[in-house]
Design a protein around this motif. Structure first.
Motif, PDB file in Angstrom:
ATOM      1  N   GLN A   6       3.166 -27.665  -1.912  1.00 51.41           N
ATOM      2  CA  GLN A   6       2.528 -27.135  -3.122  1.00 51.41           C
ATOM      3  C   GLN A   6       3.043 -25.737  -3.412  1.00 51.41           C
ATOM      4  OE1 GLN A   6      -1.568 -27.519  -1.947  1.00 51.41           O
ATOM      5  NE2 GLN A   6      -1.774 -29.524  -2.917  1.00 51.41           N
ATOM      6  N   ASP A   7       3.251 -24.944  -2.369  1.00 54.16           N
ATOM      7  CA  ASP A   7       3.767 -23.587  -2.556  1.00 54.16           C
ATOM      8  C   ASP A   7       5.160 -23.599  -3.179  1.00 54.16           C
ATOM      9  OD1 ASP A   7       1.531 -22.189  -1.532  1.00 54.16           O
ATOM     10  OD2 ASP A   7       2.243 -22.477   0.520  1.00 54.16           O
ATOM     11  N   ARG A  11       6.108 -22.137  -6.889  1.00 55.08           N
ATOM     12  CA  ARG A  11       7.144 -21.113  -7.058  1.00 55.08           C
ATOM     13  C   ARG A  11       8.210 -21.571  -8.045  1.00 55.08           C
ATOM     14  NH1 ARG A  11      11.981 -20.475  -4.706  1.00 55.08           N
ATOM     15  NH2 ARG A  11      11.583 -22.019  -3.081  1.00 55.08           N
ATOM     16  N   LEU A  12       8.687 -22.798  -7.887  1.00 52.15           N
ATOM     17  CA  LEU A  12       9.752 -23.306  -8.747  1.00 52.15           C
ATOM     18  C   LEU A  12       9.295 -23.535 -10.186  1.00 52.15           C
ATOM     19  CD1 LEU A  12      11.358 -25.729  -6.183  1.00 52.15           C
ATOM     20  CD2 LEU A  12      12.389 -23.643  -7.098  1.00 52.15           C
ATOM     21  N   ALA A  13       8.036 -23.865 -10.363  1.00 53.39           N
ATOM     22  CA  ALA A  13       7.495 -24.083 -11.707  1.00 53.39           C
ATOM     23  C   ALA A  13       6.919 -22.808 -12.314  1.00 53.39           C
ATOM     24  CB  ALA A  13       6.416 -25.166 -11.667  1.00 53.39           C
ATOM     25  N   ARG A  17      -0.463 -21.905  -7.415  1.00 53.05           N
ATOM     26  CA  ARG A  17      -0.713 -23.000  -6.477  1.00 53.05           C
ATOM     27  C   ARG A  17      -2.063 -23.642  -6.783  1.00 53.05           C
ATOM     28  NH1 ARG A  17      -3.287 -23.623  -1.590  1.00 53.05           N
ATOM     29  NH2 ARG A  17      -2.440 -25.279  -0.290  1.00 53.05           N
ATOM     30  N   ALA A  18      -3.031 -22.837  -7.216  1.00 54.93           N
ATOM     31  CA  ALA A  18      -4.361 -23.365  -7.546  1.00 54.93           C
ATOM     32  C   ALA A  18      -4.281 -24.404  -8.660  1.00 54.93           C
ATOM     33  CB  ALA A  18      -5.296 -22.228  -7.947  1.00 54.93           C
ATOM     34  N   ILE A  38       6.139 -27.976 -14.543  1.00 49.83           N
ATOM     35  CA  ILE A  38       6.244 -28.873 -13.384  1.00 49.83           C
ATOM     36  C   ILE A  38       7.363 -29.879 -13.602  1.00 49.83           C
ATOM     37  CG2 ILE A  38       5.061 -30.722 -12.125  1.00 49.83           C
ATOM     38  CD1 ILE A  38       2.434 -29.096 -12.594  1.00 49.83           C
ATOM     39  N   ARG A  39       7.404 -30.450 -14.764  1.00 49.03           N
ATOM     40  CA  ARG A  39       8.463 -31.434 -15.060  1.00 49.03           C
ATOM     41  C   ARG A  39       9.846 -30.794 -14.956  1.00 49.03           C
ATOM     42  NH1 ARG A  39       8.862 -36.219 -19.322  1.00 49.03           N
ATOM     43  NH2 ARG A  39      11.107 -36.565 -19.203  1.00 49.03           N
TER      44      ARG A  39
END
Length: 70
Positions: A6-7, A11-13, A17-18, A38-39
């Motif tokens: 998830q971390d 980071r990438l998106a 994280r929440a 996210i996509r």
């Protein structure tokens, strides 16, 4: 599919994280901007989204353009 935590996805998106945690547990639906981020992270990681084409929507791997460490 990518084995990201998830971390790493957060980071990438460039989202919290929440947001990912709440989305995964069904506590809330992310905003459109979060879903787009996210996509894009998944696509940059080598996932291709396949649209509905009579056989159902899906995913497949492409050659990754970046790794979680980039």
């Amino acid at each position: 599919m990518l084995g990201w935590s998830q971390d790493e996805l957060a980071r990438l998106a460039a989202i919290s994280r929440a947001t990912i945690v709440d989305f995964e547990r069904g506590a809330r639906i992310p905003h459109r901007n979060s879903l787009t981020a996210i996509r894009r992270a998944f696509e940059a990681g080598g996932i291709q989204f396949i649209p509905e084409n009579g056989g159902g929507a899906g995913l497949r791997f492409e050659k990754p353009t970046r790794s979680p460490d980039d």
